[in-house]
Motif scaffolding. Structure first.
Motif, PDB file in Angstrom:
ATOM      1  N   ARG A 297      -0.039 -14.237 -12.623  1.00  0.00           N
ATOM      2  CA  ARG A 297      -0.787 -13.045 -12.180  1.00  0.00           C
ATOM      3  C   ARG A 297      -1.240 -12.216 -13.391  1.00  0.00           C
ATOM      4  O   ARG A 297      -2.384 -11.762 -13.441  1.00  0.00           O
TER       5      ARG A 297
ATOM      6  N   GLN B 177      -4.155 -13.882 -15.021  1.00  0.00           N
ATOM      7  CA  GLN B 177      -5.393 -13.658 -14.258  1.00  0.00           C
ATOM      8  C   GLN B 177      -5.958 -12.269 -14.523  1.00  0.00           C
ATOM      9  O   GLN B 177      -7.169 -12.096 -14.694  1.00  0.00           O
ATOM     10  N   ILE B 178      -5.087 -11.274 -14.578  1.00  0.00           N
ATOM     11  CA  ILE B 178      -5.538  -9.901 -14.841  1.00  0.00           C
ATOM     12  C   ILE B 178      -6.155  -9.813 -16.239  1.00  0.00           C
ATOM     13  O   ILE B 178      -7.200  -9.191 -16.425  1.00  0.00           O
TER      14      ILE B 178
ATOM     15  N   ALA C  84      -7.521 -12.259 -17.981  1.00  0.00           N
ATOM     16  CA  ALA C  84      -8.789 -12.990 -18.009  1.00  0.00           C
ATOM     17  C   ALA C  84      -9.908 -12.173 -17.370  1.00  0.00           C
ATOM     18  O   ALA C  84     -11.023 -12.124 -17.890  1.00  0.00           O
ATOM     19  N   LYS C  85      -9.616 -11.514 -16.259  1.00  0.00           N
ATOM     20  CA  LYS C  85     -10.639 -10.713 -15.571  1.00  0.00           C
ATOM     21  C   LYS C  85     -11.043  -9.494 -16.382  1.00  0.00           C
ATOM     22  O   LYS C  85     -12.178  -9.043 -16.317  1.00  0.00           O
ATOM     23  N   SER C  86     -10.113  -8.965 -17.156  1.00  0.00           N
ATOM     24  CA  SER C  86     -10.405  -7.753 -17.925  1.00  0.00           C
ATOM     25  C   SER C  86     -10.951  -8.062 -19.315  1.00  0.00           C
ATOM     26  O   SER C  86     -11.279  -7.138 -20.061  1.00  0.00           O
ATOM     27  N   GLY C  87     -11.021  -9.348 -19.677  1.00  0.00           N
ATOM     28  CA  GLY C  87     -11.556  -9.715 -20.975  1.00  0.00           C
ATOM     29  C   GLY C  87     -10.568  -9.605 -22.117  1.00  0.00           C
ATOM     30  O   GLY C  87     -10.931  -9.735 -23.272  1.00  0.00           O
TER      31      GLY C  87
ATOM     32  N   ASP D 207      -7.554 -11.131 -24.234  1.00  0.00           N
ATOM     33  CA  ASP D 207      -7.087 -12.502 -24.425  1.00  0.00           C
ATOM     34  C   ASP D 207      -5.622 -12.617 -24.824  1.00  0.00           C
ATOM     35  O   ASP D 207      -5.065 -13.707 -24.796  1.00  0.00           O
TER      36      ASP D 207
ATOM     37  N   THR E 254     -10.455 -17.311 -22.881  1.00  0.00           N
ATOM     38  CA  THR E 254     -11.525 -16.654 -22.135  1.00  0.00           C
ATOM     39  C   THR E 254     -12.579 -17.626 -21.636  1.00  0.00           C
ATOM     40  O   THR E 254     -13.461 -17.239 -20.896  1.00  0.00           O
TER      41      THR E 254
END
Length: 138
Positions: A10, A13-14, A16-19, A21, A38
């Protein structure tokens, strides 16, 4: 407080979604470092076989479980663990991720034929980075 693998997934995933790394969390008795790919590097480091291979919607991807540097072959051997077109069984080692002095295996989640080795040897990979695409046996 122990961290479950689902919590790590989780968090990845957070990130990756927020950019973001990389994240490192340190508490007494606990150190956690998550490095997320990324995806930009993967697109530029794909092997020619990966770009020439047809994309199969039912493909299965072997992913890294830890962050480190990907190795397609054991350091003492020249031959890679897998090559495109090779048939493999579930649980077969498809590569290694070097973390410090340790080598963590990347295993095939299912039996099939190797469609492409996505990660480039020596590339930094993170938790969940796609390593090998597999066409499952039908």
């Amino acid at each position: 407080m122990p961290i479950e693998i689902t919590d790590i997934a989780r968090l990845a995933q957070i990130l990756a979604k927020s950019g973001v790394d990389t994240i490192e969390i340190e508490e007494p008795g606990l150190t956690l470092k998550i490095v997320v790919d990324t995806g930009i590097r993967i697109a530029t480091s794909a092997t020619p076989a990966a770009t020439d291979a047809p994309i199969n919607d039912h493909s299965i991807v072997a992913k890294a479980d830890v962050a480190g540097h990907f190795l397609a072959a054991h350091p003492w051997q020249d031959k890679p663990f897998v090559v495109p077109g090779q048939r493999i069984e579930a649980g077969a080692i498809v590569g290694l991720v070097k973390v410090g002095l340790l080598y963590a295996p990347v295993v095939a989640p299912a039996a099939g034929t190797v469609d492409a080795v996505i990660a480039e040897t020596g590339a930094m990979v993170g938790y969940g980075t796609p390593i090998v695409r597999i066409r499952p046996l039908n």
